[in-house]
Design an enzyme around this catalytic site. Structure first.
Site, short mmCIF file in Angstrom:
data_model
loop_
_atom_site.label_atom_id
_atom_site.label_comp_id
_atom_site.label_asym_id
_atom_site.label_seq_id
_atom_site.Cartn_x
_atom_site.Cartn_y
_atom_site.Cartn_z
CG HIS A 133 -1.91 1.02 1.37
ND1 HIS A 133 -1.64 2.32 1.72
CD2 HIS A 133 -3.27 0.96 1.18
CE1 HIS A 133 -2.76 3.01 1.76
NE2 HIS A 133 -3.77 2.22 1.44
CG ASP A 210 0.29 -2.41 6.10
OD1 ASP A 210 -0.59 -2.55 6.98
OD2 ASP A 210 0.08 -1.80 5.04
CD GLN A 213 -6.81 -4.58 4.08
OE1 GLN A 213 -7.78 -5.31 4.30
NE2 GLN A 213 -6.94 -3.29 3.81
CE LYS A 236 -7.27 -0.29 6.05
NZ LYS A 236 -8.25 0.14 5.04
CB CYS A 374 -3.74 3.31 -1.57
SG CYS A 374 -4.87 4.67 -1.23
#
Length: 416
Positions: A133, A210, A213, A236, A374
């Site tokens: 991202h 990261d 997700q 999220k 993104c």
């Protein structure tokens, strides 16, 4: 402070219809049609327990944290620090290694400016995967502009998996930092971050993962992953916007200078200098999003009540159903078919622009994302300007998948 309960959810035998009923927004209609929300990779919907927790804080407990000895101030501080402890438990890390912030973007920038910027020099390399991202690309570009370091790209394979052989070969002595996503927001690819971080650690390379997700959709054990930094975003994972966290190894937090200065992050201030607070508060200047973190604490309670293993199993089931149905559509191309994949499907239909399809789907009450997500460098790899993305969560249903596919077929006919 008493937070609303999660209704005694049984994490073993889950009544998914009952779970879905906990999400008020999913009851609404859009353009006269029942809403089919398939954009959870963008932001997750909020259960009533989260909404009520935020409302209760503002109605009964609103005060600033760590600044007052009165009852409201004590209650606010208790619930704010309580959210830190809940999130730490959720990730299997120490609470005093968890910096609360606005989300993954801020968290990665904190690493960039407080860890990377003071350390990197000309000749050093930051290794970044193709599927990142922008939040895990742009901060490193800003760092290399100021340090003379360079960015190298770890490429992917045609099925959307990370080319691990090439990645490990690229871990040369010049590489000081590896930035990699746990789960791709476009492809759904689940990277073997534990193995990747182990290989990086052997070579003395620091790792930033990261987890935006991953944390909402599967059990995450940061201690087992073995990274140096792990970032999550609250909105999220069924929590409010403007919340998230950076986990970092204690030795890093102790050595890193503050990113932002102000109140709360200090022990003593004079015009001759400042003594900073201990981590993690050293990195939390100013009044935080207290109510937001109250909501995030409630979201953690909710997700743990459902059970992340149950969430993952449910979403895997929905993904399999949606993939099977979409593959029946002539001219539809799916981007990313890794063997281990989260519940995200990015796709295009021959002869139809992604934005046109998304607009027509919206007329049928179906919310999907269209665009570059993104992730411009990733879409450039596939040679496309935009895709549609349907992303599923445990509160979706098989009936919604059927409605989505029917709406997609109707849209195709309208576009001729």
């Amino acid at each position: 402070m008493n937070l609303p309960s999660t209704h005694g959810i049984d994490a073993v035998h889950v009544d998914w219809a009952r779970i879905r009923a906990d999400f008020p927004l999913l009851e609404r209609t859009v353009n006269g049609k029942p809403l089919v929300y398939l954009d959870s990779a963008n932001t997750g919907q909020k259960p009533a327990a989260v909404i009520e927790a935020v409302d209760d804080f503002y109605r009964r407990h609103n005060a600033n944290v760590s600044r007052a000895v009165h009852t409201l101030g004590s209650e606010a501080t208790e619930v704010y620090e309580g959210a830190r402890k809940k999130l730490a438990r959720f990730l299997n890390v120490r609470a005093d290694e968890l910096v609360l912030c606005s989300g993954t973007t801020f968290a990665i920038n904190l690493v960039a400016y407080s860890w990377a910027l003071p350390r990197l020099r000309s000749g050093d390399v930051i290794l970044v995967s193709r599927m990142e991202h922008h939040a895990n690309i742009v901060p490193w570009q800003l760092v290399v502009q100021r340090t003379g370091a360079e960015i190298r790209v770890a490429e992917i394979l045609p099925d959307g998996t990370l080319d691990l052989a090439a990645l490990y070969a690229a871990m040369t002595s010049e590489v000081k930092l590896l930035a990699v996503t746990h789960v791709s927001n476009v492809l759904g690819t689940v990277n073997p971050v534990r193995e990747i971080c182990r290989e990086a650690r052997k070579r003395g390379i620091a790792t930033v993962v990261d987890g935006s997700q991953a944390a909402p959709h599967r059990p995450v054990d940061v201690a087992a992953i073995g990274c140096d930094f792990y970032a999550v975003t609250g909105h999220k994972m069924c929590g409010p916007t403007g919340t998230g966290a950076l986990w970092a190894r204690r030795e890093h937090l102790a050595a890193m200078p503050p990113f932002i200065g102000g109140g709360e992050m200090i022990k003593e201030v004079s015009f001759d200098g400042t003594v900073f607070n201990d981590p993690p508060h050293k990195f939390e200047a100013g009044t935080p999003n207290i109510a937001g973190f109250v909501g995030l604490g409630a979201a953690v309670d909710y997700l743990e009540g459902v059970g992340l293993a149950n969430v993952e199993a449910r979403e895997t089931e929905l993904l399999a159903h949606a993939t099977e149905e979409l593959k029946k559509i002539d001219g539809l191309r799916i981007f990313g078919e890794a063997p281990e994949k989260a519940a995200v499907i990015s796709f295009l239909v021959e002869g139809a622009h992604a934005h046109d399809l998304a607009t027509l789907l919206d007329l049928e009450g179906v919310a999907v994302r269209s665009g570059q997500h993104c992730a411009h460098p990733l879409l450039q790899y596939f040679g496309v300007a935009a895709t549609l993305r349907a992303s599923f969560a445990f509160y979706n249903t098989h009936e919604e998948i059927e409605a989505f596919v029917a709406a997609l077929n109707k849209a195709r006919k309208l576009l001729g």
